[in-house]
Write a protein that holds these residues in place. Structure first.
Motif, PDB file in Angstrom:
ATOM      1  N   ARG A   1       7.094   2.465  -7.893  1.00 23.96           N
ATOM      2  CA  ARG A   1       5.977   2.879  -8.739  1.00 23.96           C
ATOM      3  C   ARG A   1       4.704   2.100  -8.417  1.00 23.96           C
ATOM      4  NH1 ARG A   1       5.408   5.897 -13.177  1.00 23.96           N
ATOM      5  NH2 ARG A   1       7.659   6.275 -13.262  1.00 23.96           N
TER       6      ARG A   1
ATOM      7  N   ILE B   1       3.122  11.839  -2.782  1.00 20.47           N
ATOM      8  CA  ILE B   1       2.954  11.611  -4.220  1.00 20.47           C
ATOM      9  C   ILE B   1       2.770  12.946  -4.920  1.00 20.47           C
ATOM     10  CG2 ILE B   1       1.532  10.499  -5.976  1.00 20.47           C
ATOM     11  CD1 ILE B   1       0.665   8.506  -3.869  1.00 20.47           C
TER      12      ILE B   1
ATOM     13  N   ARG C   1      -2.681  13.065  -1.725  1.00 22.82           N
ATOM     14  CA  ARG C   1      -1.474  12.736  -2.480  1.00 22.82           C
ATOM     15  C   ARG C   1      -0.258  13.439  -1.875  1.00 22.82           C
ATOM     16  NH1 ARG C   1      -2.871  11.334  -8.353  1.00 22.82           N
ATOM     17  NH2 ARG C   1      -0.755  12.013  -8.838  1.00 22.82           N
TER      18      ARG C   1
ATOM     19  N   LEU D   1       9.102  10.973  -2.961  1.00 27.61           N
ATOM     20  CA  LEU D   1       8.468  10.238  -4.040  1.00 27.61           C
ATOM     21  C   LEU D   1       9.443   9.332  -4.777  1.00 27.61           C
ATOM     22  CD1 LEU D   1       5.939   9.898  -5.910  1.00 27.61           C
ATOM     23  CD2 LEU D   1       6.855  11.778  -7.269  1.00 27.61           C
TER      24      LEU D   1
ATOM     25  N   GLN E   1       3.058   3.594  -5.496  1.00 25.80           N
ATOM     26  CA  GLN E   1       2.425   4.870  -5.843  1.00 25.80           C
ATOM     27  C   GLN E   1       1.039   4.630  -6.424  1.00 25.80           C
ATOM     28  OE1 GLN E   1       4.819   7.591  -8.204  1.00 25.80           O
ATOM     29  NE2 GLN E   1       6.699   6.731  -7.359  1.00 25.80           N
TER      30      GLN E   1
ATOM     31  N   LYS F   1      -2.495   5.877  -4.847  1.00 26.02           N
ATOM     32  CA  LYS F   1      -3.425   6.703  -5.630  1.00 26.02           C
ATOM     33  C   LYS F   1      -4.831   6.111  -5.586  1.00 26.02           C
ATOM     34  CE  LYS F   1       0.138   8.459  -8.765  1.00 26.02           C
ATOM     35  NZ  LYS F   1       0.759   8.349 -10.107  1.00 26.02           N
TER      36      LYS F   1
END
Length: 331
Positions: free
Chosen positions: A28, A328, A323, A23, A31, A35
């Protein structure tokens, strides 16, 4: 000696630790994108499984007899559909439902943590990450955007799931979109208004109720799941894993069913109101209250809970797993 120690540390690393390590190397922005994808996939899978309960719930909410009447019981509606329209009628509106989930749930659930981060940063820490205010604010913003953008697909889904004595007027999802747009355009032309505005207006009918429902549902579903998980872990009662996800999502499913059902009834009525019997959201609320009473807002609650409760559990279990596979951290 140093080499041996290093080897020992590698052997004792758990798969979860490895995922967290991965991760740190994921930007970011990536990510957030993952998501969104994970939320869309999880909700699409859950909606496909729960489609039969969803269409029965819609049929119940469109009926206007006294609440609790035997003919409106969810098992009666389901059996009647299977007998008169065939077992495949229970999968009606699935294509529109999938499109809706990509937009609506992808945004409301997939961007929830993005808005949590942004609101936390904007408040300069005044809004605690453990507080409900931050969570409700993030969920409300994400749900408002997702609900508004997904309204056309939501409306088409409801229309395709409604009962038509002479058979459905829609051949498929594309035909439903085109037909509803044309209905609005034709009506606008007869009044001397813009056909574009009329067509879009038809597809966005009930958007107020849709948005309100999205905010209410997300604020109770996502926030309660987040809060329950956080509380159980903080008190040392449960650790991150499937049992925790199951318990938190079960409670979240119950809470959001109770809070969203009244708004859902209004939304469904408005979306299927071809004759324009309701002047708007508040007029619809007034008519239901006068003609059917308070319990009219809880028509289809049993099926709503069966559908939304199951959908919530499946969604969060799948979402958390995706995830993990994406590298994540858990929600």
């Amino acid at each position: 000696m140093a080499s041996a120690a290093h080897t020992t540390r590698r052997v004792t690393i758990t798969p979860l630790d490895e995922k967290v390590a991965v991760l740190e190397d994921v930007p970011r922005e990536s990510q957030y994108a993952l998501k969104f994808v994970g939320a869309a996939i999880a909700n699409m899978a859950s909606s496909a499984i729960c489609n039969p309960t969803d269409i029965v719930k819609v049929r119940q909410q469109l009926r206007r007899q006294t609440p609790g009447a035997q003919g409106n019981a969810f098992w009666s509606v389901g059996v009647e559909m299977a007998r008169k329209e065939g077992i495949m009628s229970l999968m009606g509106g699935l294509s529109a439902s999938m499109v809706r989930e990509v937009v609506y749930s992808g945004i409301r659930m997939g961007t929830y943590e993005y808005f949590k981060d942004k609101l936390h940063a904007m408040s300069k820490g005044a809004l605690s990450r453990e507080g409900l205010l931050l969570k409700i604010g993030a969920a409300s913003i994400a749900a408002t955007i997702g609900s508004a953008l997904a309204n056309p697909a939501d409306l088409v889904k409801v229309r395709m799931q409604a009962y038509y004595p002479d058979g459905s007027p829609y051949r498929n999802m594309r035909h439903a979109f085109a037909s509803i747009y044309q209905e609005g355009a034709t009506l606008a032309t007869s009044k001397g208004a813009s056909t574009l505005a009329g067509g879009l207006g038809a597809l966005y009918r009930g958007v107020e109720a849709t948005t309100i429902r999205g905010i209410v549902l997300s604020a109770t579903q996502i926030c309660s799941y987040d809060q329950i998980k956080q509380s159980l872990k903080k008190r040392g009662m449960m650790q991150e894993g499937v049992p925790l996800h199951l318990v938190a999502s079960a409670f979240a499913g119950l809470f959001c069913s109770i809070t969203s059902n009244p708004v859902d009834v209004v939304k469904v009525r408005l979306m299927n109101d071809k004759k324009h019997e309701y002047k708007g959201t508040f007029d619809c609320v007034r008519q239901i209250m006068v003609k059917e009473g308070v319990f009219g807002f809880y028509k289809g609650f049993g099926m709503c809970w069966a559908r939304l409760g199951t959908h919530t559990i499946l969604t969060f279990l799948i979402f958390e797993r995706i995830r993990y596979l994406f590298g994540i951290e858990a929600m």
